[in-house]
Design a protein around this motif. Structure first.
Motif, PDB file in Angstrom:
ATOM      1  N   ARG A   1       1.232  -0.753  -0.292  1.00  0.00           N
ATOM      2  CA  ARG A   1       0.001   0.098   0.220  1.00  0.00           C
ATOM      3  C   ARG A   1       0.469   1.598   0.251  1.00  0.00           C
ATOM      4  O   ARG A   1       0.215   1.869  -0.492  1.00  0.00           O
ATOM      5  CB  ARG A   1      -0.493   0.140   1.336  1.00  0.00           C
ATOM      6  CG  ARG A   1      -0.373   0.472   2.880  1.00  0.00           C
ATOM      7  CD  ARG A   1      -1.192   0.675   3.975  1.00  0.00           C
ATOM      8  NE  ARG A   1      -0.722   0.868   4.905  1.00  0.00           N
ATOM      9  CZ  ARG A   1      -0.002  -0.517   5.778  1.00  0.00           C
ATOM     10  NH1 ARG A   1       0.668  -1.476   5.142  1.00  0.00           N
ATOM     11  NH2 ARG A   1       0.433   0.660   6.894  1.00  0.00           N
ATOM     12  N   ARG A   2       1.719   1.058   0.859  1.00  0.00           N
ATOM     13  CA  ARG A   2       2.697   2.609   0.848  1.00  0.00           C
ATOM     14  C   ARG A   2       3.057   3.233  -0.486  1.00  0.00           C
ATOM     15  O   ARG A   2       2.715   4.678  -0.827  1.00  0.00           O
ATOM     16  CB  ARG A   2       4.559   2.404   1.746  1.00  0.00           C
ATOM     17  CG  ARG A   2       4.667   3.634   2.491  1.00  0.00           C
ATOM     18  CD  ARG A   2       3.278   4.693   3.184  1.00  0.00           C
ATOM     19  NE  ARG A   2       3.182   5.835   3.179  1.00  0.00           N
ATOM     20  CZ  ARG A   2       1.960   6.283   3.125  1.00  0.00           C
ATOM     21  NH1 ARG A   2       0.626   5.960   3.851  1.00  0.00           N
ATOM     22  NH2 ARG A   2       2.154   7.512   2.680  1.00  0.00           N
ATOM     23  N   VAL A   3       3.720   2.843  -1.435  1.00  0.00           N
ATOM     24  CA  VAL A   3       4.398   2.539  -2.559  1.00  0.00           C
ATOM     25  C   VAL A   3       2.325   3.549  -3.571  1.00  0.00           C
ATOM     26  O   VAL A   3       2.801   4.762  -4.177  1.00  0.00           O
ATOM     27  CB  VAL A   3       4.757   1.804  -3.248  1.00  0.00           C
ATOM     28  CG1 VAL A   3       4.858   2.285  -5.013  1.00  0.00           C
ATOM     29  CG2 VAL A   3       6.101   1.978  -3.109  1.00  0.00           C
ATOM     30  N   ALA A   4       1.646   2.558  -3.226  1.00  0.00           N
ATOM     31  CA  ALA A   4       0.640   3.628  -3.896  1.00  0.00           C
ATOM     32  C   ALA A   4       0.148   4.234  -3.770  1.00  0.00           C
ATOM     33  O   ALA A   4      -0.603   5.261  -4.630  1.00  0.00           O
ATOM     34  CB  ALA A   4      -0.113   1.822  -3.652  1.00  0.00           C
ATOM     35  N   LEU A   5      -0.212   4.638  -2.258  1.00  0.00           N
ATOM     36  CA  LEU A   5      -0.593   5.776  -1.605  1.00  0.00           C
ATOM     37  C   LEU A   5       0.435   7.036  -1.962  1.00  0.00           C
ATOM     38  O   LEU A   5      -0.391   8.385  -1.935  1.00  0.00           O
ATOM     39  CB  LEU A   5      -0.495   5.745  -0.292  1.00  0.00           C
ATOM     40  CG  LEU A   5      -1.793   4.867   0.155  1.00  0.00           C
ATOM     41  CD1 LEU A   5      -1.747   4.530   1.682  1.00  0.00           C
ATOM     42  CD2 LEU A   5      -3.445   5.234   0.103  1.00  0.00           C
ATOM     43  N   GLU A   6       1.996   6.914  -1.809  1.00  0.00           N
ATOM     44  CA  GLU A   6       2.317   7.409  -1.975  1.00  0.00           C
ATOM     45  C   GLU A   6       2.401   8.432  -3.970  1.00  0.00           C
ATOM     46  O   GLU A   6       2.534   9.053  -4.018  1.00  0.00           O
ATOM     47  CB  GLU A   6       3.674   7.912  -1.555  1.00  0.00           C
ATOM     48  CG  GLU A   6       4.020   7.697  -0.702  1.00  0.00           C
ATOM     49  CD  GLU A   6       5.282   7.076  -0.054  1.00  0.00           C
ATOM     50  OE1 GLU A   6       6.119   6.530  -0.572  1.00  0.00           O
ATOM     51  OE2 GLU A   6       5.272   6.809   1.326  1.00  0.00           O
ATOM     52  N   LEU A   7       2.437   7.172  -4.953  1.00  0.00           N
ATOM     53  CA  LEU A   7       2.373   6.923  -6.188  1.00  0.00           C
ATOM     54  C   LEU A   7       0.843   7.911  -6.668  1.00  0.00           C
ATOM     55  O   LEU A   7       1.367   8.927  -7.361  1.00  0.00           O
ATOM     56  CB  LEU A   7       2.866   6.176  -6.609  1.00  0.00           C
ATOM     57  CG  LEU A   7       3.954   5.878  -7.473  1.00  0.00           C
ATOM     58  CD1 LEU A   7       3.651   3.841  -7.671  1.00  0.00           C
ATOM     59  CD2 LEU A   7       5.125   7.250  -7.521  1.00  0.00           C
ATOM     60  N   ILE A   8       0.043   7.512  -5.802  1.00  0.00           N
ATOM     61  CA  ILE A   8      -1.148   8.172  -6.669  1.00  0.00           C
ATOM     62  C   ILE A   8      -1.180  10.103  -6.610  1.00  0.00           C
ATOM     63  O   ILE A   8      -1.674  10.586  -6.915  1.00  0.00           O
ATOM     64  CB  ILE A   8      -2.450   7.773  -6.389  1.00  0.00           C
ATOM     65  CG1 ILE A   8      -3.515   8.161  -6.605  1.00  0.00           C
ATOM     66  CG2 ILE A   8      -2.943   8.058  -4.922  1.00  0.00           C
ATOM     67  CD1 ILE A   8      -4.006   7.916  -7.817  1.00  0.00           C
ATOM     68  N   ASP A   9      -0.522  10.234  -5.025  1.00  0.00           N
ATOM     69  CA  ASP A   9      -0.392  11.543  -4.556  1.00  0.00           C
ATOM     70  C   ASP A   9       0.449  12.091  -6.193  1.00  0.00           C
ATOM     71  O   ASP A   9      -0.870  13.548  -6.551  1.00  0.00           O
ATOM     72  CB  ASP A   9      -0.055  11.937  -3.210  1.00  0.00           C
ATOM     73  CG  ASP A   9      -0.330  13.508  -2.591  1.00  0.00           C
ATOM     74  OD1 ASP A   9       0.002  14.234  -3.842  1.00  0.00           O
ATOM     75  OD2 ASP A   9      -0.645  13.790  -1.463  1.00  0.00           O
ATOM     76  N   GLU A  10       1.455  12.010  -6.105  1.00  0.00           N
ATOM     77  CA  GLU A  10       2.348  12.276  -6.938  1.00  0.00           C
ATOM     78  C   GLU A  10       1.996  11.988  -8.565  1.00  0.00           C
ATOM     79  O   GLU A  10       2.210  13.238  -8.907  1.00  0.00           O
ATOM     80  CB  GLU A  10       4.020  11.587  -6.779  1.00  0.00           C
ATOM     81  CG  GLU A  10       4.461  12.078  -5.429  1.00  0.00           C
ATOM     82  CD  GLU A  10       5.338  10.726  -5.492  1.00  0.00           C
ATOM     83  OE1 GLU A  10       6.599  10.551  -6.420  1.00  0.00           O
ATOM     84  OE2 GLU A  10       6.057   9.913  -4.400  1.00  0.00           O
ATOM     85  N   PHE A  11       1.025  11.208  -8.789  1.00  0.00           N
ATOM     86  CA  PHE A  11       1.186  11.239 -10.021  1.00  0.00           C
ATOM     87  C   PHE A  11      -0.202  12.115 -10.686  1.00  0.00           C
ATOM     88  O   PHE A  11      -0.166  13.202 -11.357  1.00  0.00           O
ATOM     89  CB  PHE A  11       0.437   9.957 -10.061  1.00  0.00           C
ATOM     90  CG  PHE A  11      -0.086   9.375 -11.456  1.00  0.00           C
ATOM     91  CD1 PHE A  11       0.544   9.688 -13.011  1.00  0.00           C
ATOM     92  CD2 PHE A  11      -0.894   8.859 -12.002  1.00  0.00           C
ATOM     93  CE1 PHE A  11       0.794   9.513 -14.326  1.00  0.00           C
ATOM     94  CE2 PHE A  11      -1.520   7.546 -13.411  1.00  0.00           C
ATOM     95  CZ  PHE A  11      -0.719   8.585 -13.978  1.00  0.00           C
ATOM     96  N   VAL A  12      -1.342  12.672 -10.067  1.00  0.00           N
ATOM     97  CA  VAL A  12      -2.181  13.387 -10.270  1.00  0.00           C
ATOM     98  C   VAL A  12      -1.855  14.445  -9.698  1.00  0.00           C
ATOM     99  O   VAL A  12      -1.884  15.479 -11.067  1.00  0.00           O
ATOM    100  CB  VAL A  12      -3.420  13.173  -8.855  1.00  0.00           C
ATOM    101  CG1 VAL A  12      -4.569  14.364  -9.364  1.00  0.00           C
ATOM    102  CG2 VAL A  12      -3.676  11.396  -9.148  1.00  0.00           C
TER     103      VAL A  12
END
Lengths: 73, 144, 144, 73
Positions: free
Chosen positions: C97-108
């Motif tokens: 989960r950690r990488v996904a939560l960080e990436l969705i923020d950076e990506f959006v």
């Protein structure tokens, strides 16, 4: 009498004990070999509300839950 | 808050929450889906839930979200969930993206740390408490 | 990367990405859905896209995600999207989960700042550039 | 000749100009009244790659894109 439930993986049947407050209950639970080891990392709820003080008073009919480490999801 | 016996149908849950809220004038809708991974020879994960405290945990999060103009949803499995199936879905809606992006992170992390759910690996048909991946809840150790 | 004329069917997109990836052994699947909000008397939003640079922006994000063991998806509308309809869906998958939560923020957030997409409010049938909500891309002002 | 395209809301037709590099092109674009105001907040791509130096050379047939402030989503 206070009812004590041991949730999730503790796998110990519910018990009924006399205890005036949580400090009092803690003393009694420490005497149960299978329970002792869980006390250091379990949270405690009284009537389904998580509590954070050993001074929490207990009265007849109260229900205490012992909640071991969690991992949802 | 929705609890189901066994795996979740992630698409149906997404659809139901989305259809319920699409006219509510939220601009951002974020969902988090947890899928059971194949690792360490497990066949499935299995979950116990203590519903009264999960419900009050969720309600206090709903209030926290409301104070920021947002809304939260969650669904979780009870019992066995085989590999590559979904055990957890949560969602956040907010008028603008920033609050939603922050809340989904806080909501999922607090869920992991404080929702009264216990996880077991299922190996050779046996349920083994996932002790090393579990976290003591806030306030743990009070009776020690 | 998927571009569609007009509103997106968020549930169909969720379903298609989820079904494509549910056996891929990612443990976390996060989607971000952008819904057109009613505000300032708008009837719709409208979008222009410059596809070649959007494609290379997306591909560089796919590489960035891959380096962290993750994967990204995105879909966006071209042209008019009426109120309470979806113009944007993006997603991140990662083992934990950690990488996904960080990436969705950076990506959006990087999408908002650097994807070559121009937004217009549609009021009384007219397209008005959403200038005050727009952000100069990285490197803007070079020819000034 | 270099082809220059003005994207999104700029709404100005493509033009063809002679320019040896981006600095050279900048000088020519500043002379166009409708374009001048967009230069301060627009990014620039050469053959669909965003560039960050005025020294970027231009050759015959290159395509330059002017990208004004964006707002996807």
């Amino acid at each position: 009498m206070v009812k004590v439930e041991f949730l999730g993986p503790i796998g110990y049947p519910s018990i009924e004990v006399e205890a005036a407050n949580l400090a009092d209950l803690a003393q009694k639970l420490k005497e149960i070999e299978d329970i002792k080891e869980w006390l250091s990392n379990s949270a405690v709820a009284v009537n389904d509300v998580i509590v954070d003080s050993l001074d929490t008073p207990l009265k007849d009919g109260d229900r205490v839950s012992i909640l071991p480490p969690v991992c949802g999801g | 808050m929705e609890l189901y016996s066994g795996p979740l149908d992630a698409t149906e849950i997404f659809k139901s929450w989305f259809n319920r809220e699409k006219e509510s004038n939220y601009g951002a809708f974020i969902t988090f889906v947890g899928i059971v991974r194949s690792e360490d020879n497990i066949e499935a994960l299995s979950f116990d839930i203590y519903e009264p405290i999960l419900k009050s945990w969720f309600e206090s999060w709903q209030q926290k979200a409301n104070q920021r103009g947002a809304k939260v949803y969650m669904a979780h499995s009870i019992g066995d969930v085989p590999l590559h199936n979904v055990s957890y879905v949560s969602a956040v809606l907010s008028p603008k993206r920033r609050v939603a992006l922050e809340l989904i992170d806080e909501f999922v992390e607090d869920f992991k740390a404080n929702a009264p759910i216990w996880k077991y690996d299922v190996i050779d048909g046996k349920r083994i408490y996932a002790e090393s991946r579990s976290t003591p809840m806030s306030g743990a150790g009070l009776l020690n």
